[in-house]
Write a protein that holds these residues in place. Structure first.
Motif, short mmCIF file in Angstrom:
data_model
loop_
_atom_site.label_atom_id
_atom_site.label_comp_id
_atom_site.label_asym_id
_atom_site.label_seq_id
_atom_site.Cartn_x
_atom_site.Cartn_y
_atom_site.Cartn_z
N UNK A 62 0.85 -1.18 0.00
CA UNK A 62 0.00 0.00 0.00
C UNK A 62 0.90 1.25 0.00
N UNK A 63 2.02 1.16 0.69
CA UNK A 63 2.99 2.27 0.73
C UNK A 63 4.27 1.91 -0.02
N UNK A 64 4.77 0.72 0.23
CA UNK A 64 6.02 0.26 -0.40
C UNK A 64 5.68 -0.42 -1.72
N UNK A 65 5.28 0.40 -2.70
CA UNK A 65 4.78 -0.20 -3.95
C UNK A 65 5.88 -0.51 -4.95
N UNK A 66 5.50 -1.31 -5.93
CA UNK A 66 6.36 -1.63 -7.07
C UNK A 66 5.53 -1.42 -8.32
N UNK A 67 6.08 -0.71 -9.29
CA UNK A 67 5.37 -0.47 -10.54
C UNK A 67 6.11 -1.10 -11.72
N UNK A 68 5.38 -1.54 -12.69
CA UNK A 68 5.98 -1.94 -13.96
C UNK A 68 5.05 -1.46 -15.07
N UNK A 70 3.82 1.38 -15.64
CA UNK A 70 2.75 2.26 -15.17
C UNK A 70 1.66 1.56 -14.36
N UNK A 71 1.83 0.27 -14.11
CA UNK A 71 0.84 -0.47 -13.34
C UNK A 71 1.46 -0.97 -12.04
N UNK A 72 0.68 -0.96 -10.97
CA UNK A 72 1.19 -1.52 -9.73
C UNK A 72 1.27 -3.02 -9.84
N UNK A 73 2.40 -3.57 -9.40
CA UNK A 73 2.57 -5.02 -9.44
C UNK A 73 1.99 -5.62 -8.16
N UNK A 74 0.94 -6.37 -8.29
CA UNK A 74 0.30 -6.99 -7.13
C UNK A 74 1.21 -8.04 -6.51
N UNK A 75 1.20 -8.11 -5.19
CA UNK A 75 1.96 -9.15 -4.52
C UNK A 75 3.45 -8.88 -4.40
N UNK A 76 3.89 -7.72 -4.89
CA UNK A 76 5.30 -7.36 -4.72
C UNK A 76 5.40 -6.07 -3.94
N UNK A 81 13.51 -0.69 0.28
CA UNK A 81 14.03 0.51 -0.38
C UNK A 81 13.42 1.77 0.22
N UNK A 82 14.23 2.82 0.28
CA UNK A 82 13.71 4.12 0.69
C UNK A 82 12.87 4.68 -0.45
N UNK A 83 11.89 5.52 -0.11
CA UNK A 83 11.09 6.17 -1.16
C UNK A 83 12.03 6.96 -2.07
N UNK A 84 13.08 7.53 -1.47
CA UNK A 84 14.00 8.39 -2.24
C UNK A 84 14.85 7.62 -3.24
N UNK A 85 14.87 6.29 -3.14
CA UNK A 85 15.63 5.52 -4.13
C UNK A 85 14.92 5.53 -5.48
N UNK A 86 13.63 5.78 -5.46
CA UNK A 86 12.87 5.83 -6.72
C UNK A 86 12.33 7.23 -7.01
N UNK A 87 12.09 8.01 -5.96
CA UNK A 87 11.56 9.36 -6.14
C UNK A 87 12.64 10.36 -5.77
N UNK A 88 13.23 11.03 -6.78
CA UNK A 88 14.28 11.99 -6.44
C UNK A 88 13.69 13.38 -6.23
N UNK A 89 14.55 14.33 -5.91
CA UNK A 89 14.06 15.67 -5.57
C UNK A 89 13.45 16.38 -6.76
#
Ligand code: HEC
Ligand code: HEC
Ligand code: HEC
Ligand code: HEC
Length: 129
Positions: A62-68, A70-76, A81-89
């Motif tokens: 719900x918070x620690x999501x994985x996308x592929x 443009x779609x959320x990958x269910x069950x992953x 990982x920190x949010x900042x590893x995928x979302x930069x400034x």
């Protein structure tokens, strides 16, 4: 004679507890803001486990999501990982900037459910370390 080994054991357990909990979420009380080079606010209150229990959220993704594509990958999930590893400034075309990622996510759910804080000072509390 008998007190010494008992004390040694309890302090060993103490050390082990500190070592293991330092790498997990169960002692997290605020969202670390050190990736923001010059933070304007205090780190947001977020007592990880207590929050998620009170809010009744079971799915880590719900918070620690994985996308592929443009779609959320269910069950992953991405809790290692920190949010900042995928979302930069700066953000990129399909990903929100880090600050937006946090605000949309946290406030978004609170607004949707009409539960949880949405005012700046309720999350960024004055006097918080
Ligand atoms: C639901 C909780 C929540 C609310 C409400 C909220 N924030 Fe945040 N905000 C966060 C989180 C989480 C972060 C990520 C890092 C952190 O802990 O500061 C963040 C980061 C920030 C940052 C970037 C880091 C910094 O300190 O410079 C700023 C600026 C900021 N918020 C300002 C605001 C302002 C202004 C408001 C009100 C309009 C607000 N926030 C409301 C949770 C919240
Ligand atoms: C309501 C949102 C939310 C949910 C649900 C959630 N987390 Fe988190 N978690 C966070 C945030 C925010 C952070 C801090 C991320 C950052 O600093 O970039 C975090 C950090 C973590 C960390 C790193 C802790 C540290 O000290 O750095 C772990 C491990 C973690 N979460 C595991 C989990 C697991 C396992 C679940 C499911 C049982 C879960 N989370 C559910 C929001 C959530
Ligand atoms: C493994 C990489 C990765 C991690 C880690 C990650 N995200 Fe994302 N996130 C993405 C991608 C990719 C998108 C863009 C999805 C799309 O294509 O629309 C996204 C989109 C978002 C969005 C906008 C869409 C939505 O779901 O509301 C928000 C908000 C967001 N992320 C918040 C967070 C927060 C908060 C964290 C940390 C708890 C986090 N993200 C961790 C990859 C990640
Ligand atoms: C999926 C929904 C959801 C998300 C995502 C979410 N929250 Fe909440 N939050 C809630 C609900 C529901 C409550 C009220 C729980 C209760 O009834 O006590 C709450 C309560 C809170 C509270 C007040 C209670 C407390 O624990 O101190 C804070 C602070 C808070 N949230 C911060 C955050 C932050 C920071 C984030 C983002 C990292 C976040 N929340 C993400 C649903 C959510």
């Amino acid at each position: 004679m008998k007190i010494v080994p008992r004390m040694a054991l309890s302090s060993l357990i103490g050390i082990l507890f500190v070592l293991t909990s330092a790498w997990s979420q169960d002692d997290m009380t605020a969202v670390d803001n050190s990736v923001f080079s010059n933070p304007q606010r205090t780190p947001s209150v977020f007592v990880h486990d207590e929050h998620n229990e009170a809010a009744d959220i079971d799915d880590c993704a719900e918070c620690h999501h994985v996308y592929a594509d443009g779609e959320r990958v269910e069950g992953e999930s991405s809790e290692d990982q920190r949010c900042s590893e995928c979302h930069d400034l700066e953000g990129s075309d399909d990903r929100p900037t880090l600050i937006k990622a946090f605000h949309t996510h946290c406030k978004g759910c609170h607004q949707e459910l009409k539960k949880g804080p949405i005012m700046c000072g309720e999350c960024h509390k004055k006097g918080q370390p």
